[in-house]
Design a protein around this motif. Structure first.
Motif, PDB file in Angstrom:
ATOM      1  N   SER A 157     -29.633  27.646 -16.733  1.00 53.97           N
ATOM      2  CA  SER A 157     -30.653  28.381 -17.685  1.00 53.97           C
ATOM      3  C   SER A 157     -30.772  27.368 -18.913  1.00 53.97           C
ATOM      4  N   ARG A 158     -31.938  27.957 -19.547  1.00 56.15           N
ATOM      5  CA  ARG A 158     -32.402  27.157 -20.847  1.00 56.15           C
ATOM      6  C   ARG A 158     -31.200  26.754 -21.755  1.00 56.15           C
ATOM      7  N   SER A 159     -30.492  27.988 -22.149  1.00 55.44           N
ATOM      8  CA  SER A 159     -29.066  27.739 -22.846  1.00 55.44           C
ATOM      9  C   SER A 159     -28.090  27.207 -22.328  1.00 55.44           C
ATOM     10  N   GLU A 160     -27.918  26.839 -21.229  1.00 55.75           N
ATOM     11  CA  GLU A 160     -26.923  26.064 -20.524  1.00 55.75           C
ATOM     12  C   GLU A 160     -27.360  24.565 -20.485  1.00 55.75           C
ATOM     13  N   ALA A 161     -28.700  24.415 -20.267  1.00 57.45           N
ATOM     14  CA  ALA A 161     -29.177  23.040 -20.456  1.00 57.45           C
ATOM     15  C   ALA A 161     -29.074  22.461 -21.670  1.00 57.45           C
ATOM     16  N   GLU A 162     -29.307  23.461 -22.693  1.00 56.20           N
ATOM     17  CA  GLU A 162     -29.189  22.758 -24.238  1.00 56.20           C
ATOM     18  C   GLU A 162     -27.753  22.633 -24.423  1.00 56.20           C
ATOM     19  N   ALA A 163     -26.657  23.479 -23.967  1.00 56.39           N
ATOM     20  CA  ALA A 163     -25.412  23.084 -24.135  1.00 56.39           C
ATOM     21  C   ALA A 163     -24.833  21.938 -23.795  1.00 56.39           C
ATOM     22  N   GLU A 164     -25.328  21.562 -22.326  1.00 56.17           N
ATOM     23  CA  GLU A 164     -25.069  20.147 -21.918  1.00 56.17           C
ATOM     24  C   GLU A 164     -25.802  19.283 -22.898  1.00 56.17           C
ATOM     25  N   ILE A 165     -26.790  19.272 -23.367  1.00 64.34           N
ATOM     26  CA  ILE A 165     -27.508  18.111 -24.169  1.00 64.34           C
ATOM     27  C   ILE A 165     -26.620  18.039 -25.520  1.00 64.34           C
ATOM     28  N   VAL A 166     -26.029  19.081 -26.012  1.00 68.21           N
ATOM     29  CA  VAL A 166     -25.273  19.067 -27.188  1.00 68.21           C
ATOM     30  C   VAL A 166     -23.877  18.361 -26.902  1.00 68.21           C
ATOM     31  N   ARG A 167     -23.431  18.642 -25.739  1.00 65.83           N
ATOM     32  CA  ARG A 167     -22.129  18.105 -25.163  1.00 65.83           C
ATOM     33  C   ARG A 167     -22.353  16.566 -25.129  1.00 65.83           C
ATOM     34  N   LEU A 168     -23.530  16.117 -24.646  1.00 70.96           N
ATOM     35  CA  LEU A 168     -23.847  14.712 -24.328  1.00 70.96           C
ATOM     36  C   LEU A 168     -24.175  13.884 -25.507  1.00 70.96           C
ATOM     37  N   ILE A 169     -24.983  14.283 -26.515  1.00 65.68           N
ATOM     38  CA  ILE A 169     -25.082  13.674 -27.603  1.00 65.68           C
ATOM     39  C   ILE A 169     -24.250  13.959 -28.892  1.00 65.68           C
ATOM     40  N   GLY A 170     -23.671  15.074 -29.027  1.00 65.17           N
ATOM     41  CA  GLY A 170     -22.513  15.331 -29.756  1.00 65.17           C
ATOM     42  C   GLY A 170     -23.187  16.063 -30.978  1.00 65.17           C
ATOM     43  N   ALA A 171     -24.491  16.476 -30.738  1.00 68.39           N
ATOM     44  CA  ALA A 171     -25.189  17.358 -31.969  1.00 68.39           C
ATOM     45  C   ALA A 171     -26.384  18.195 -31.027  1.00 68.39           C
ATOM     46  N   LYS A 172     -26.835  19.229 -32.222  1.00 66.59           N
ATOM     47  CA  LYS A 172     -27.872  20.009 -31.734  1.00 66.59           C
ATOM     48  C   LYS A 172     -28.977  19.013 -31.532  1.00 66.59           C
ATOM     49  N   PRO A 173     -29.992  19.360 -30.483  1.00 65.88           N
ATOM     50  CA  PRO A 173     -31.181  18.716 -30.595  1.00 65.88           C
ATOM     51  C   PRO A 173     -31.862  18.806 -31.709  1.00 65.88           C
TER      52      PRO A 173
END
Length: 179
Positions: A157-173
């Motif tokens: 989902s959109r929120s799951e994808a965003e959570a993965e990005i946050v996990r990978l880069i260590g910050a909110k996009p």
């Protein structure tokens, strides 16, 4: 995933006009580059199809040139023979670890056709290198956006994808790594 869903994701994540993306996808389908619905049978897009739709949208050079643009960009190769379309397909299929490119990006040079993928601080150049003193029109897809496309194309989902990005880069996009 059907084409209309993929178009909505591409348009949203790349901040493109959804109607324009739909028209580009339709033109690609009319030329046999994407599957076409037959009656009520709406085909699912493969990872390869998603890569072709993505290329149609980011390399938009007019509806009449959709097939040529997709062919030209998908066939670009590195000096070692790696095709751009294969790399994009593998990214969308999850075969390339998002951590490798989430802080990089994919830069498309529209004229002359070329692309650069930044992975783990390494640049892969597809097509001929452009002299440093030249000017060209480019489209930049941040690594975080590329990762979001890959996650959502695989059913996140959109929120799951965003959570993965946050996990990978260590910050909110942010605007610099926009999702």
């Amino acid at each position: 995933m059907v084409r209309s869903e993929a178009v909505a994701i591409v348009a949203r994540l790349l901040n493109l006009n959804p109607g324009r993306c739909a028209a580009l996808g339709q033109r690609a389908a009319e030329d046999g580059m994407l599957p076409v619905a037959r009656g009520r049978a709406v085909p699912q897009l493969s990872q390869r199809d998603l890569a072709m739709l993505f290329l149609a949208c980011v390399t938009d050079n007019g509806l009449g040139r959709v097939p040529q643009s997709i062919r030209e960009f998908s066939a670009l190769e590195t000096e070692s023979g790696i095709e751009l379309s294969d790399v994009i397909t593998n990214i969308f299929a999850g075969l390339v670890e998002p951590a490798a490119y989430v802080r990089g990006g994919l830069i498309f040079r529209l004229r002359p056709a070329g692309a650069t993928l930044i992975v783990n601080d390494v640049r892969l150049t597809f097509g001929a290198a452009v002299p440093e003193d030249s000017v060209s029109t480019s489209v930049v897809v941040p690594g975080a956006t590329l990762a979001a496309l890959a996650f959502e194309f695989r059913g996140y989902s959109r929120s799951e994808a965003e959570a993965e990005i946050v996990r990978l880069i260590g910050a909110k996009p942010t605007a610099a790594n926009a999702v």
